[in-house]
Design an enzyme around this catalytic site. Structure first.
Site, PDB file in Angstrom:
ATOM      1  N   ASP A  18     -11.566  59.554  71.511  1.00  0.00           N
ATOM      2  CA  ASP A  18     -10.385  60.248  72.043  1.00  0.00           C
ATOM      3  C   ASP A  18      -9.938  59.538  73.315  1.00  0.00           C
ATOM      4  O   ASP A  18      -9.572  60.159  74.304  1.00  0.00           O
ATOM      5  CB  ASP A  18     -10.712  61.717  72.330  1.00  0.00           C
ATOM      6  CG  ASP A  18      -9.469  62.543  72.660  1.00  0.00           C
ATOM      7  OD1 ASP A  18      -8.354  62.127  72.290  1.00  0.00           O
ATOM      8  OD2 ASP A  18      -9.612  63.605  73.299  1.00  0.00           O
ATOM      9  N   ASP A  63     -14.518  62.665  79.381  1.00  0.00           N
ATOM     10  CA  ASP A  63     -14.295  63.473  78.184  1.00  0.00           C
ATOM     11  C   ASP A  63     -14.940  62.867  76.933  1.00  0.00           C
ATOM     12  O   ASP A  63     -14.253  62.498  75.977  1.00  0.00           O
ATOM     13  CB  ASP A  63     -12.775  63.614  77.979  1.00  0.00           C
ATOM     14  CG  ASP A  63     -12.418  64.912  77.272  1.00  0.00           C
ATOM     15  OD1 ASP A  63     -13.340  65.681  76.972  1.00  0.00           O
ATOM     16  OD2 ASP A  63     -11.217  65.135  77.025  1.00  0.00           O
TER      17      ASP A  63
HETATM   18  N1  LIG Z   1     -16.006  63.965  86.926  1.00  0.00           N
HETATM   19  C1  LIG Z   1     -14.759  64.275  87.248  1.00  0.00           C
HETATM   20  N2  LIG Z   1     -14.289  64.067  88.494  1.00  0.00           N
HETATM   21  C2  LIG Z   1     -13.016  64.388  88.819  1.00  0.00           C
HETATM   22  N3  LIG Z   1     -12.123  64.940  87.959  1.00  0.00           N
HETATM   23  C3  LIG Z   1     -12.539  65.171  86.699  1.00  0.00           C
HETATM   24  C4  LIG Z   1     -13.863  64.850  86.269  1.00  0.00           C
HETATM   25  N4  LIG Z   1     -13.983  65.196  84.963  1.00  0.00           N
HETATM   26  C5  LIG Z   1     -12.793  65.695  84.610  1.00  0.00           C
HETATM   27  N5  LIG Z   1     -11.912  65.692  85.618  1.00  0.00           N
HETATM   28  C6  LIG Z   1     -10.520  66.192  85.592  1.00  0.00           C
HETATM   29  O1  LIG Z   1     -10.430  67.266  84.690  1.00  0.00           O
HETATM   30  C7  LIG Z   1      -9.521  66.969  83.629  1.00  0.00           C
HETATM   31  C8  LIG Z   1     -10.046  67.519  82.312  1.00  0.00           C
HETATM   32  O2  LIG Z   1     -11.297  66.918  82.007  1.00  0.00           O
HETATM   33  P1  LIG Z   1     -11.702  66.630  80.506  1.00  0.00           P
HETATM   34  O3  LIG Z   1     -10.708  65.727  79.885  1.00  0.00           O
HETATM   35  O4  LIG Z   1     -13.124  66.210  80.502  1.00  0.00           O
HETATM   36  O5  LIG Z   1     -11.617  68.092  79.901  1.00  0.00           O
HETATM   37  P2  LIG Z   1     -10.853  68.613  78.611  1.00  0.00           P
HETATM   38  O6  LIG Z   1     -11.445  69.890  78.252  1.00  0.00           O
HETATM   39  O7  LIG Z   1     -10.802  67.562  77.574  1.00  0.00           O
HETATM   40  O8  LIG Z   1      -9.434  68.893  79.118  1.00  0.00           O
HETATM   41  P3  LIG Z   1      -8.121  68.690  78.241  1.00  0.00           P
HETATM   42  O9  LIG Z   1      -8.140  69.758  77.192  1.00  0.00           O
HETATM   43  O10 LIG Z   1      -7.046  68.853  79.286  1.00  0.00           O
HETATM   44  O11 LIG Z   1      -8.215  67.291  77.666  1.00  0.00           O
HETATM   45  C9  LIG Z   1      -9.364  65.459  83.663  1.00  0.00           C
HETATM   46  O12 LIG Z   1      -8.108  65.056  83.211  1.00  0.00           O
HETATM   47  C10 LIG Z   1      -9.553  65.135  85.126  1.00  0.00           C
HETATM   48  O13 LIG Z   1      -8.332  65.301  85.799  1.00  0.00           O
HETATM   49 MG   LIG Z   2      -9.426  65.438  78.267  1.00  0.00          MG
END
Ligand SMILES: Nc1ncnc2c1ncn2[C@@H]1O[C@H](COP(=O)(O)OP(=O)(O)OP(=O)(O)O)[C@@H](O)[C@H]1O
Ligand SMILES: [Mg+2]
Length: 255
Positions: free
Chosen positions: A189, A206
């Protein structure tokens, strides 16, 4: 005669504030249900962080918060237990999780999903792929390194101004190649939404839906990931044929 509080808070603003507050409270209630609060308190008791500072992102099925403690800032990803429909979870991962849980207990499937992201993150980190350093995982909570600067989260590529697109292209390709070659995983992804722009460098996030390189669908997924990036980099002015990027990203190493 206006009432004092109308002067302090003009009526319209108050309404807007209240709406925001209510939204905030609803989101927090939904994320921090009883079992989640218990897990949070266990992490706090174990000294992994002290405070939840603010929400970084409200995703479709997980929320990310900045938390802090004596060790500094960390990122806490909370997979929501209520109203999860595993929309973000592709079939190959769902099948694995189902098998792992040995049934269809909703809660345990969410826990297994968080566990899957944690172990994938560990595998990538150990292989030297630029990902946030995983710290711990408990039930639906995943604690990891906070990718940010001066307390603020680094933005995903889609929201960043890229200083050196050519250099970034190489970094994304190398990161994916390392993931394939050393961690034996395809992200599955990868897009400019799931790569953070941190101090001019790419950090992949992610990884809950990664797929092993020997899976029959791995190639197709890497092809999709590389197509996203070929479009993205071409738009940034770095002419990138999808087939070339696919190879650079590790396509030639897949069985
Ligand atoms: N380790 C981290 N440090 C800082 N920001 C983070 C970190 N992990 C995630 N984020 C922030 O949180 C957001 C969502 O994280 P992630 O993509 O892992 O979750 P998700 O559940 O897939 O969310 P989405 O449904 O929006 O894709 C990222 O786009 C980023 O902005
Ligand atoms: Mg994401």
């Amino acid at each position: 005669m206006p009432r004092v509080r109308d002067l302090v808070f003009p009526r319209r603003e108050r309404k807007e504030d209240r709406r925001k507050e209510r939204w905030h409270r609803d989101v927090l209630d939904e994320v921090f249900d009883r079992p989640t609060l218990l897990s949070v308190s266990r992490m706090v008791t174990a000294g992994q962080f002290q405070e939840v500072d603010f929400s970084v992102s409200t995703g479709k099925e997980a929320n990310v918060f900045r938390v802090s403690g004596p060790q500094g800032f960390r990122a806490l990803k909370v997979y929501r237990i209520s109203n999860t429909i595993f929309r973000n979870l592709p079939p190959w991962a769902l099948v694995e999780i189902h098998r792992e849980v040995g049934g269809s207990s909703f809660q345990r499937m969410v826990y297994a999903w968080a566990h899957r992201e944690f172990t994938s993150l560990k595998r990538c980190h150990e292989a030297g792929v630029p990902v946030p350093r995983p710290i711990s995982q408990l039930r639906n909570l995943l604690l990891m390194e906070f990718v940010g600067e001066e307390g603020l989260p680094s933005p995903p590529l889609v929201k960043a101004v890229i200083a050196d697109p050519e250099g970034l292209r190489k970094e994304v390709a190398d990161a994916s190649r390392k993931m394939v070659k050393e961690a034996k995983l395809v992200h599955g992804d990868l897009s400019p939404f799931n790569v953070l722009y941190h101090q001019g460098h790419a950090v992949l996030i992610d990884v809950g839906q990664v797929i092993r390189v020997d899976h029959p669908q791995a190639k197709e997924l890497l092809r999709r990931d590389s197509a996203h990036f070929a479009r993205y980099f071409t738009r940034l002015g770095v002419e990138t044929p999808p087939e070339t990027l696919f190879t650079e990203m590790g396509g030639d190493l897949l069985p």
